[in-house]
Design a protein around this motif. Structure first.
Motif, PDB file in Angstrom:
ATOM      1  N   PHE A  90       0.833  -1.196   0.000  1.00  0.00           N
ATOM      2  CA  PHE A  90       0.000   0.000   0.000  1.00  0.00           C
ATOM      3  C   PHE A  90       0.873   1.253   0.000  1.00  0.00           C
ATOM      4  CE2 PHE A  90      -2.683  -3.258   1.848  1.00  0.00           C
ATOM      5  CZ  PHE A  90      -3.907  -3.011   1.253  1.00  0.00           C
ATOM      6  N   THR A  91       0.451   2.227  -0.800  1.00  0.00           N
ATOM      7  CA  THR A  91       1.068   3.540  -0.801  1.00  0.00           C
ATOM      8  C   THR A  91      -0.038   4.566  -0.658  1.00  0.00           C
ATOM      9  OG1 THR A  91       2.837   2.781  -2.272  1.00  0.00           O
ATOM     10  CG2 THR A  91       2.501   5.167  -2.100  1.00  0.00           C
ATOM     11  N   GLU A  92       0.098   5.417   0.344  1.00  0.00           N
ATOM     12  CA  GLU A  92      -0.888   6.473   0.544  1.00  0.00           C
ATOM     13  C   GLU A  92      -0.475   7.676  -0.292  1.00  0.00           C
ATOM     14  OE1 GLU A  92      -1.026   6.923   4.782  1.00  0.00           O
ATOM     15  OE2 GLU A  92      -2.026   4.987   5.025  1.00  0.00           O
ATOM     16  N   ILE A  93      -1.381   8.136  -1.126  1.00  0.00           N
ATOM     17  CA  ILE A  93      -1.061   9.208  -2.066  1.00  0.00           C
ATOM     18  C   ILE A  93      -1.746  10.509  -1.690  1.00  0.00           C
ATOM     19  CG2 ILE A  93      -0.449   7.707  -3.991  1.00  0.00           C
ATOM     20  CD1 ILE A  93      -3.299   8.068  -5.063  1.00  0.00           C
ATOM     21  N   ASN A  94      -2.020  10.672  -0.402  1.00  0.00           N
ATOM     22  CA  ASN A  94      -2.630  11.914   0.064  1.00  0.00           C
ATOM     23  C   ASN A  94      -1.785  13.100  -0.399  1.00  0.00           C
ATOM     24  OD1 ASN A  94      -4.078   9.971   1.367  1.00  0.00           O
ATOM     25  ND2 ASN A  94      -3.886  10.850   3.382  1.00  0.00           N
ATOM     26  N   ASN A  95      -2.431  14.117  -0.887  1.00  0.00           N
ATOM     27  CA  ASN A  95      -1.783  15.341  -1.361  1.00  0.00           C
ATOM     28  C   ASN A  95      -0.915  15.140  -2.601  1.00  0.00           C
ATOM     29  OD1 ASN A  95      -2.859  16.886   0.812  1.00  0.00           O
ATOM     30  ND2 ASN A  95      -1.261  16.036   2.123  1.00  0.00           N
ATOM     31  N   ASP A  96      -0.899  13.949  -3.182  1.00  0.00           N
ATOM     32  CA  ASP A  96      -0.056  13.692  -4.347  1.00  0.00           C
ATOM     33  C   ASP A  96      -0.841  13.293  -5.585  1.00  0.00           C
ATOM     34  OD1 ASP A  96       2.350  14.193  -2.983  1.00  0.00           O
ATOM     35  OD2 ASP A  96       2.407  12.150  -2.210  1.00  0.00           O
ATOM     36  N   LEU A  97      -2.149  13.328  -5.518  1.00  0.00           N
ATOM     37  CA  LEU A  97      -2.957  12.908  -6.659  1.00  0.00           C
ATOM     38  C   LEU A  97      -3.782  14.079  -7.168  1.00  0.00           C
ATOM     39  CD1 LEU A  97      -4.054  10.614  -8.494  1.00  0.00           C
ATOM     40  CD2 LEU A  97      -5.865  10.299  -6.802  1.00  0.00           C
ATOM     41  N   TYR A  98      -3.702  14.277  -8.464  1.00  0.00           N
ATOM     42  CA  TYR A  98      -4.509  15.304  -9.135  1.00  0.00           C
ATOM     43  C   TYR A  98      -5.346  14.616 -10.201  1.00  0.00           C
ATOM     44  CZ  TYR A  98      -1.567  18.873  -7.009  1.00  0.00           C
ATOM     45  OH  TYR A  98      -0.924  19.688  -6.112  1.00  0.00           O
ATOM     46  N   VAL A  99      -6.623  14.981 -10.283  1.00  0.00           N
ATOM     47  CA  VAL A  99      -7.522  14.468 -11.304  1.00  0.00           C
ATOM     48  C   VAL A  99      -8.196  15.672 -11.952  1.00  0.00           C
ATOM     49  CG1 VAL A  99      -9.545  13.042 -11.776  1.00  0.00           C
ATOM     50  CG2 VAL A  99      -7.907  12.333 -10.012  1.00  0.00           C
ATOM     51  N   ASN A 100      -8.028  15.782 -13.274  1.00  0.00           N
ATOM     52  CA  ASN A 100      -8.596  16.914 -14.008  1.00  0.00           C
ATOM     53  C   ASN A 100      -8.255  18.255 -13.336  1.00  0.00           C
ATOM     54  OD1 ASN A 100      -9.739  15.247 -15.939  1.00  0.00           O
ATOM     55  ND2 ASN A 100     -11.626  15.026 -14.796  1.00  0.00           N
TER      56      ASN A 100
END
Length: 105
Positions: A90-100
């Motif tokens: 598992f990798t937590e991608i909080n604050n690292d994911l952008y969608v549109n």
């Protein structure tokens, strides 16, 4: 937005697993349309006489330990059988994911 990336299994098997997307969404408290599944098509090489291995990488916004355990059990029940080990990272991608152009998390 959970992203599940599969290594060491076939595209057909992942497609079959993707039919359980509503079950998975209920387990991890997500919307089915937010879940992505990919086949990385990476082969896994191990020593002779070692169980076959499937390695799943899960990128997601932080969830409870209970959600992790439930997803691991679901993956293992589906992909694991006699002679197959299922590993999940598992990798937590909080604050690292952008969608549109929108930041998620």
């Amino acid at each position: 937005m959970p992203i599940l990336k599969f290594n060491g299994t076939t595209e057909e098997k992942v497609k079959e697993y993707s039919k359980k997307i509503n079950e998975i969404a209920d387990l991890i408290v997500s919307k089915p349309e937010a879940i992505l599944m990919m086949v990385n098509n990476n082969n896994i090489f191990v020593a002779k006489n070692t169980n076959k291995r499937i390695y799943v990488e899960v990128d997601w916004l932080k969830r409870s330990e209970e959600s992790r355990v439930l997803l691991v059990q679901h993956l293992t029940n589906f992909f694991g059988n006699q002679g197959v080990n299922v590993s999940v990272k598992f990798t937590e991608i909080n604050n690292d994911l952008y969608v549109n152009n929108e930041k998620r998390g």
